[in-house]
Design a protein around this motif. Structure first.
Motif: not given
Length: 310
Positions: A91, A96, A136-137, A140-141, A145-148, A212-213
């Motif tokens: 964050e 990512v 994490a999700l 992201h939502e 943050i941006r995550m995968t 992502l996501g």
């Protein structure tokens, strides 16, 4: 090229660092013990649970890879502070967050597992991983943050220490033509994931916005039972297939009284007494990735020098 920061210098972290460096990226590996930096990869000593130190070391990075590997029996204590620190670093830095995970989140499968399967874990370790994913999700939502995330089957390859691979740990017995004792049903089909394919998938997830996501499975070969896979390795070693037997569950349960590690294995019995297969077709279709051919995986694994991960 961009800066990529990898947390953890175990087999996944090291293999991914080498691949990213070979592709021309600036690579920094963070670990509790540090390491010797080279012209290709910088090493820094950082505690993965220290959010401030992790954030400082991630400043300016395009991607932050979670390749941490706590002791199997310490997931409930070691993962939460590390996962929280990684979210904070992602964050604050804008990098990512790419997490290396596994199939534990799905619990007992009713067929090949895809990333769309329900997160139905009932064992302790699976629930830890589900909580990490959901935290994490949510971040992201919420746009924080941006995550995968990448999920893989059982690791195989010369890069994997024997303690971390159901196949690699059997190589000494296979070389001597001795019986291999395995966990679970020797004839249940399983997915085996080659470590360089893990690194290739992580490298793509950290550089492609389409990742992502959501979670992605690492491309893996068609399932092979433990008996089949060990027979393949025996033949690659120039020997006839060794006999393979499953360790009885009562024996493993009794061993758990003295071994925390074995207690954790018994806790995920469902992974070993039936088909345990992943489906990575979404990853293959979206990113054009493919598993390394099985014959090449076997040859590389069997060719690992004695003492190098065996």
């Amino acid at each position: 090229m961009a800066l990529h920061v990898i947390v953890g210098k175990g087999p996944v972290g090291t293999t991914t660092a080498d691949l990213l460096a070979a592709r021309g990226h600036e690579v920094r590996v963070l670990s509790r013990s540090g390491g010797i930096s080279t012209g290709a990869v910088e090493h820094r000593r950082v505690d993965a649970a220290d959010a401030a130190a992790l954030t400082a070391a991630t400043a300016g990075a395009a991607a932050l890879y979670n390749a941490v590997n706590p002791a199997y029996h310490r997931w409930t204590t070691d993962w939460p502070p590390v996962a929280a620190a990684l979210l904070t670093a992602a964050e604050r830095s804008g990098a990512v967050l790419v997490t290396m995970s596994n199939l534990y989140v799905y619990g007992r499968p009713a067929g090949p597992m895809t990333p769309d399967n329900p997160l139905a874990a009932t064992d302790t370790k699976g629930r830890v991983r589900v909580a990490m994913w959901r935290d994490a999700l949510v971040a992201h939502e919420a746009g924080r943050i941006r995550m995968t995330e990448a999920r893989a089957g059982d690791f195989v390859g010369p890069q994997v220490p024997a303690a971390q691979s159901h196949l690699v740990r059997q190589l000494p017995a296979l070389r001597r033509g001795r019986r291999a004792w395995v966990v679970g049903d020797p004839d249940a089909p399983r997915s085996w994931t080659y470590l360089p394919d893990v690194a290739a998938t992580l490298a793509v997830l950290g550089t492609d916005e389409r990742a992502l996501g959501r979670a992605w499975h690492v491309p893996s070969n068609a399932p092979r039972s433990q008996r089949q896979a060990l027979g393949d390795l025996s033949r690659a070693l120039g020997r006839a297939p060794a006999p393979v037997s499953g360790l009885p569950w009562p024996v493993l349960t009794a061993m758990g009284w003295f071994s925390p590690m074995m207690r954790e294995v018994v806790d995920v019995r469902h992974q070993f007494d039936q088909e345990y297969v992943l489906d990575a077709s979404a990853t293959e279709r979206t990113f054009g990735l493919a598993a390394t051919p099985w014959d090449d995986v076997v040859a590389a694994t069997a060719g690992a020098p004695v003492g190098a991960g065996v």
